[in-house]
Scaffold this active site. Structure first.
Site, mmCIF file in Angstrom:
data_model
loop_
_atom_site.group_PDB
_atom_site.id
_atom_site.type_symbol
_atom_site.label_atom_id
_atom_site.label_comp_id
_atom_site.label_asym_id
_atom_site.label_seq_id
_atom_site.Cartn_x
_atom_site.Cartn_y
_atom_site.Cartn_z
ATOM 1 C CE LYS A 190 22.669 1.857 14.332
ATOM 2 N NZ LYS A 190 22.835 0.467 13.811
ATOM 3 C CD GLU A 195 28.827 -1.964 18.956
ATOM 4 O OE1 GLU A 195 27.824 -2.335 19.613
ATOM 5 O OE2 GLU A 195 28.712 -1.374 17.893
ATOM 6 C CG ASP A 206 24.295 -3.500 13.216
ATOM 7 O OD1 ASP A 206 25.392 -4.108 13.209
ATOM 8 O OD2 ASP A 206 24.071 -2.516 13.951
ATOM 9 C CG ASP A 216 23.419 -3.729 17.320
ATOM 10 O OD1 ASP A 216 24.496 -3.353 16.817
ATOM 11 O OD2 ASP A 216 23.282 -3.925 18.548
ATOM 12 C CG ASN A 217 23.414 -0.293 17.442
ATOM 13 O OD1 ASN A 217 23.530 -0.717 16.296
ATOM 14 N ND2 ASN A 217 24.386 -0.409 18.343
HETATM 15 C C1 LIG Z 1 20.423 3.624 3.176
HETATM 16 C C2 LIG Z 1 20.172 2.312 3.845
HETATM 17 C C3 LIG Z 1 21.386 1.477 3.806
HETATM 18 N N1 LIG Z 1 21.507 0.511 2.869
HETATM 19 C C4 LIG Z 1 22.616 -0.278 2.864
HETATM 20 N N2 LIG Z 1 23.652 -0.149 3.724
HETATM 21 C C5 LIG Z 1 23.555 0.821 4.646
HETATM 22 C C6 LIG Z 1 22.424 1.658 4.741
HETATM 23 N N3 LIG Z 1 22.601 2.502 5.779
HETATM 24 C C7 LIG Z 1 23.804 2.211 6.309
HETATM 25 N N4 LIG Z 1 24.383 1.205 5.630
HETATM 26 C C8 LIG Z 1 25.690 0.605 5.921
HETATM 27 O O1 LIG Z 1 25.565 -0.020 7.197
HETATM 28 C C9 LIG Z 1 26.645 0.377 8.047
HETATM 29 C C10 LIG Z 1 26.147 1.420 8.986
HETATM 30 C C11 LIG Z 1 25.813 1.097 10.214
HETATM 31 C C12 LIG Z 1 25.310 2.154 11.164
HETATM 32 N N5 LIG Z 1 25.613 1.724 12.505
HETATM 33 C C13 LIG Z 1 25.820 2.639 13.443
HETATM 34 O O2 LIG Z 1 25.727 3.841 13.220
HETATM 35 C C14 LIG Z 1 26.248 2.171 14.778
HETATM 36 C C15 LIG Z 1 26.795 3.119 15.665
HETATM 37 C C16 LIG Z 1 27.241 2.748 16.914
HETATM 38 C C17 LIG Z 1 27.809 3.767 17.818
HETATM 39 C C18 LIG Z 1 28.706 4.711 17.322
HETATM 40 C C19 LIG Z 1 29.235 5.670 18.170
HETATM 41 C C20 LIG Z 1 28.886 5.679 19.513
HETATM 42 F F1 LIG Z 1 29.423 6.613 20.339
HETATM 43 C C21 LIG Z 1 27.992 4.760 20.028
HETATM 44 C C22 LIG Z 1 27.450 3.795 19.165
HETATM 45 C C23 LIG Z 1 27.165 1.402 17.328
HETATM 46 C C24 LIG Z 1 26.613 0.456 16.447
HETATM 47 O O3 LIG Z 1 26.509 -0.868 16.803
HETATM 48 C C25 LIG Z 1 26.148 0.826 15.185
HETATM 49 O O4 LIG Z 1 25.592 -0.138 14.382
HETATM 50 C C26 LIG Z 1 27.682 0.946 7.122
HETATM 51 O O5 LIG Z 1 28.487 -0.087 6.591
HETATM 52 C C27 LIG Z 1 26.813 1.605 6.070
HETATM 53 O O6 LIG Z 1 27.496 1.789 4.844
HETATM 54 MG MG LIG Z 2 25.198 -1.921 15.502
#
Ligand SMILES: CCc1ncnc2c1ncn2[C@@H]1O[C@H](/C=C/CNC(=O)c2cc(-c3ccc(F)cc3)cc(O)c2O)[C@@H](O)[C@H]1O
Ligand SMILES: [Mg+2]
Length: 214
Positions: free
Chosen positions: A144, A199, A141, A169-170
């Protein structure tokens, strides 16, 4: 001074949820996201699908990529039997700090090991850091475009065994096209799509469950 959304989400948990009660923490976050501010938690519609897969797998070792505020860490860990652990990776220190407090409010700090850093750097260290050989369950999650490279890294590090379950997810919104193509076409995975919604919205999204065949 202005607060961040994760800080406001944590404040809602501290005000509304009962300490030591994971379900009340989950409900407080879902209430906050439906009535105050949207946040990217797996949420109260995809969450029960996550719950059912966790219960089915009943993992001894589980890994989560992308903790954010700890919502799915709490969802997963509340279902884990005594003696099992969830390792969750988060590279943003501010989010990690919020997540630790959410996890503590839920009373799950003994079941959840939050490690700060990038998944690409940490995955190769998991076996040594935690004395494990393979993961029974992985929840993806995070960013992406990291799903596929990290899945390949898990394979290369031999952290998957025959029957390991990956839940992503997603896969529709925002979407993970290269990951989906890989798990759906590779002979090494048996994949299935669970249709749901993004969500707290009516937009289509879903979870992809993929079993590693070895
Ligand atoms: C480098 C690797 C790596 N290593 C360790 N931690 C990492 C990492 N890369 C990322 N993180 C952390 O994970 C979390 C990011 C998660 C990213 N998730 C979405 O982007 C997302 C977006 C929508 C959505 C947004 C806007 C919309 F309009 C529609 C949908 C909905 C969803 O459920 C979503 O999960 C943050 O805490 C990052 O700090
Ligand atoms: Mg997600």
């Amino acid at each position: 001074t202005s607060s961040t959304r994760p800080q406001r989400l944590l404040r809602a948990v501290q005000r509304k949820a009962t300490k030591g009660d994971p379900q009340s923490v989950i409900s407080a976050i879902d209430y906050f996201c439906r009535n105050s501010e949207w946040a990217m938690n797996v949420g109260d519609e995809k969450g029960p699908i996550l719950d059912s897969v966790v219960c089915e797998v009943s993992p001894a070792t589980a890994l989560e990529l992308g903790t954010y505020c700890g919502y799915s860490s709490v969802r997963i860990a509340r279902l884990l039997p005594v003696g099992t652990k969830l390792i969750t990776l988060e590279f943003h220190p501010d989010y990690a700090c919020i997540a630790r407090q959410v996890i503590q409010h839920a009373g799950l700090e003994d079941k959840i090991f939050l490690v700060e850093g990038a998944s690409g750097d940490l995955i190769p260290k998991m076996a040594d850091m935690f004395g494990i050989s393979t993961f029974d369950f992985v929840f993806l999650d995070h960013w992406k475009d990291r799903y596929l490279p990290d899945l390949k890294l898990l394979e290369e590090c031999q952290l998957l065994r025959k029957g390991s379950v990956l839940l992503a997810d997603n896969v529709i919104c925002p979407g993970t096209p290269d990951y989906l193509e890989y798990v759906r076409n590779s002979p090494r995975y048996e994949s299935r799509y669970f249709q749901s919604h993004l969500e707290y919205t009516k937009v289509e999204d879903g979870l992809e469950k993929s079993v590693f065949l070895g």
